[in-house]
Each structure stands twice: as C-alpha cells, then as structure tokens.
Motif scaffolding. Sequence first.
Motif, short mmCIF file in Angstrom:
data_model
loop_
_atom_site.label_atom_id
_atom_site.label_comp_id
_atom_site.label_asym_id
_atom_site.label_seq_id
_atom_site.Cartn_x
_atom_site.Cartn_y
_atom_site.Cartn_z
N GLY A 130 0.69 -1.13 0.05
CA GLY A 130 0.07 -0.03 -0.02
C GLY A 130 0.88 1.23 -0.13
N MET A 131 1.77 1.21 0.88
CA MET A 131 2.89 2.40 0.78
C MET A 131 3.56 2.72 -0.60
SD MET A 131 4.37 2.12 4.71
CE MET A 131 5.25 3.54 4.46
N PHE A 132 3.79 1.49 -0.87
CA PHE A 132 4.81 1.33 -2.19
C PHE A 132 3.80 2.15 -3.40
CE2 PHE A 132 7.03 -0.62 -5.81
CZ PHE A 132 8.26 0.07 -5.56
N ALA A 133 2.71 1.53 -3.23
CA ALA A 133 1.51 2.26 -4.27
C ALA A 133 1.23 3.67 -4.15
CB ALA A 133 0.35 1.33 -4.51
N TRP A 134 1.36 3.99 -2.75
CA TRP A 134 0.93 5.48 -2.57
C TRP A 134 2.27 6.16 -3.15
CZ3 TRP A 134 3.82 8.67 0.57
CH2 TRP A 134 3.26 9.76 0.68
N PHE A 135 3.61 5.69 -2.71
CA PHE A 135 4.62 6.37 -3.45
C PHE A 135 4.52 6.42 -4.74
CE2 PHE A 135 8.79 5.78 -5.22
CZ PHE A 135 9.52 6.85 -4.75
N ALA A 136 4.62 5.49 -5.63
CA ALA A 136 4.27 5.46 -7.03
C ALA A 136 3.29 6.60 -7.52
CB ALA A 136 3.96 4.01 -7.51
N TYR A 137 2.40 6.64 -6.96
CA TYR A 137 1.06 7.30 -8.00
C TYR A 137 0.94 8.66 -6.97
CZ TYR A 137 -0.16 3.17 -10.18
OH TYR A 137 -0.16 2.29 -11.00
N SER A 138 1.72 9.19 -6.12
CA SER A 138 1.63 10.48 -5.32
C SER A 138 2.53 11.47 -6.14
CB SER A 138 1.92 10.25 -3.90
OG SER A 138 1.24 9.57 -3.19
N PRO A 139 2.24 12.48 -6.26
CA PRO A 139 3.05 13.76 -7.06
C PRO A 139 3.94 14.01 -6.08
CG PRO A 139 0.64 14.14 -7.21
CD PRO A 139 0.62 13.04 -6.37
N VAL A 140 5.03 14.21 -6.63
CA VAL A 140 6.40 14.69 -5.96
C VAL A 140 6.28 16.20 -5.82
CG1 VAL A 140 7.62 12.52 -6.70
CG2 VAL A 140 7.85 14.44 -8.10
N ALA A 141 7.08 16.61 -5.06
CA ALA A 141 7.59 18.41 -4.72
C ALA A 141 8.55 18.59 -5.75
CB ALA A 141 7.69 18.63 -3.35
N LEU A 142 8.39 19.44 -6.47
CA LEU A 142 9.35 20.13 -7.38
C LEU A 142 9.99 21.42 -6.81
CD1 LEU A 142 7.69 19.55 -10.58
CD2 LEU A 142 9.25 18.02 -9.49
N ARG A 143 11.39 21.83 -7.09
CA ARG A 143 11.82 22.88 -6.47
C ARG A 143 11.16 23.95 -7.15
NH1 ARG A 143 17.84 22.89 -7.86
NH2 ARG A 143 18.03 21.32 -6.18
N HIS A 144 10.90 24.11 -8.22
CA HIS A 144 10.14 25.02 -9.05
C HIS A 144 9.40 24.19 -10.19
CE1 HIS A 144 13.14 25.14 -12.26
NE2 HIS A 144 14.01 25.34 -11.14
N SER A 145 8.41 24.86 -10.85
CA SER A 145 7.75 24.38 -12.05
C SER A 145 7.52 25.42 -13.09
CB SER A 145 6.27 23.72 -11.56
OG SER A 145 5.67 23.21 -12.62
N PRO A 146 7.69 24.92 -14.51
CA PRO A 146 8.39 23.62 -14.82
C PRO A 146 9.95 23.40 -14.37
CG PRO A 146 8.24 25.18 -16.65
CD PRO A 146 7.59 25.75 -15.57
N LEU A 147 10.30 22.43 -14.34
CA LEU A 147 11.74 22.04 -13.77
C LEU A 147 12.35 21.48 -14.90
CD1 LEU A 147 13.74 21.96 -11.36
CD2 LEU A 147 12.96 19.76 -10.70
N ASP A 148 13.69 21.92 -15.36
CA ASP A 148 14.42 21.02 -16.31
C ASP A 148 15.49 20.44 -15.63
OD1 ASP A 148 13.48 22.27 -18.66
OD2 ASP A 148 14.12 24.18 -18.33
N PHE A 149 15.93 19.30 -16.07
CA PHE A 149 16.91 18.38 -15.50
C PHE A 149 17.58 17.64 -16.62
CE2 PHE A 149 13.21 15.81 -15.04
CZ PHE A 149 13.74 14.54 -15.47
N THR A 150 18.87 17.13 -16.45
CA THR A 150 19.45 16.11 -17.35
C THR A 150 19.90 15.11 -16.96
OG1 THR A 150 20.30 18.13 -18.52
CG2 THR A 150 21.38 16.26 -18.93
#
Length: 333
Positions: A21-41
Amino acid sequence: MKRLFFIVLALAFTGVVGFIGMFAWFAYSPVALRHSPLDFTIEPGSGMRQVARQLTEAGIDTWPPALVLLARVTRQANGIKAGSYEVETGVTPLSLLDKLTRGDTSQAELALIEGWNFRQFRAALDRHPDLRHDSTGLSDSELLARIGADVTHPEGQFFPDTYLFARRSSDLDLLRRAHHQQRKVVQREWEKRSEGLPFRTAYEALILASIVEKETGQASDRPLIASVFINRLRSGMLLQTDPTVIYGLGPAFDGDLRKRDLTTDTPYNTYTRPGLPPTPISMPGVAALRAALSPPSTEYFYFVAKGDGSSSFSRTLAEHNRAVARYIRKQQP
C-alpha cells in the motif's frame, strides 16, 4: 504454538499489504518540485542509482531507494534514456519513470540560415546555451573527421534549416545531421538536373548554387540570376561576382569592397580567374540548388541590384551600363 504461528503469519501478511500500500502510494503520489516547470538532465551512461541521485540534485523531492526499487519492479531500470527533460507540478514517480524510458526529452532549436558561411554556422553553434560544445578547439578538418564527412572543405556541406534537438546534445551530432541532409538534398537535385549544364560534378553545381544564394535579394530573381551565371560559364566569360571576392578576403573584409580588392588575385576572385571558385562560398538552400540545376533559358549575361531587393537583367553590356547608370550611380552622391 500453532496460534503463535498464525499470529506471526497474520502480522507478516499485514506488513506485506501495508508495504504494498505504501509503495503504491509512493508510486502514484505527486512529488514536490523545487520549481515548476523544472528542467533536468540525465547524463549518458547513468545507472538507475545515478539517475535517482541526479533527479534529487535537480530539485525533484523523491526518495532515491524507493525510486530505484520502483524502476526495478516495473522493469524500467535498464531502459532510462539520457537527455534533457522537463517536468511540471503533478508528476508522480511512476509517470516520471515512464517519461525517462520513453525518452520524452525537452527540445531546443537552432536555425542555420541560408547564405551563411561555415564560420557563421560555427559561431551560432558556439553561442547556443543548450548544446554541448564538443567541437570547441577543433579545426575544420578535425571537425569533418569527427562527424565522418569524406570531404576536405566544410563550406556548402551543411543543410540550412531549423534543427530541433534534445538539450545537452552534442554540437557534433547536429552538424552530422546537417551534413547528411545536405548530401541527400544535393544528390536528389543533381539527379533531376536539366541537360546541357556546364557542370562536371554535383560539387560544381553546389558551388554555383552558393553564389546564387549570396547574390539573391528577392526570391523571384533567383532563377534568372542562375541563368546569368550559366550563360557566362557556357560562353567562357568571367563570373565577376562580388560575393566570391568577399569570401576570399575572409575575416579581413570590413564591409567595404574596394577596387583594389577586385584586382588583387586570389583563388576566389572571379574578376581575375575564369570559371567557378574552388569551393562553395555559403550554405545554399534547396531553392538555390534548383535554380542552379534547372535554370530558365535566357539571353541574360548581366544583372544589377535596383536598390529595392530586386535586380535588373540585361542581354548586352550596353544595356547593362544603362541599368548601372539608372540604379547605381543615382544612389551615390
């Protein structure tokens, strides 16, 4: 004893269910971003642990061990593609992994302009902030070798166009694409050429197309300009075109073409040397190639700029002199 066994089994089952349950919650929960939109490489050659670390360093608030485990469970750990990406608020660990395995990179673009010479091409590449500048410090011959080009001179060997590319791509990759495209276009147009042209090779046609490109102020004049140079080549007349002289001067040209420049012999001075110069002088587009390879049949041997971007065409030197008097001398004090 049996009761204890069932209690332990129940606890274990509850723990597994809770973990899932916790793993599913992790997989489907939005993550926090430093700013949006966020570019990364994602750097080339990165393993999943390195990818997770790069995401965290870029400002994506996810738990690296859990992300690595999720990638392995979903069999995506070995499918991550390097490149530059962009994410926005609402992205989940699962959708993030999907994006990375699809190679859904964010793209940048660079316009390489018809009529530019190779020096201008390289300057545009060097200025672009989203390219990886692997050509820095390479001579032209070294650069050609690195992209696998079997030519000795870069001028005219790259197709002018607007190129889309993943951020942090190599400038050599972009040049390789432009070179392959130019070879394909030149060969295609060469195979459709008119009969009786004064060219022995497609390269000679490319040279003339580069001159036509530089001499054209108005697109509708391009075929007629090509016809003038074709007529001159057929008759053995000097081409006498200023852009070749300017190209021969190179960086020393200060914007003012002087009489001494026209009389000083160089391999690119078409006032002193017959025929075509030794190489193209610019990157011609498709229209210039088609004009050079399928010119209209005319009796024109001269043209002069009218001052509005168009040109006046003449059959004889007397007509040309009158056009010069009308369009050029009146413009000078």
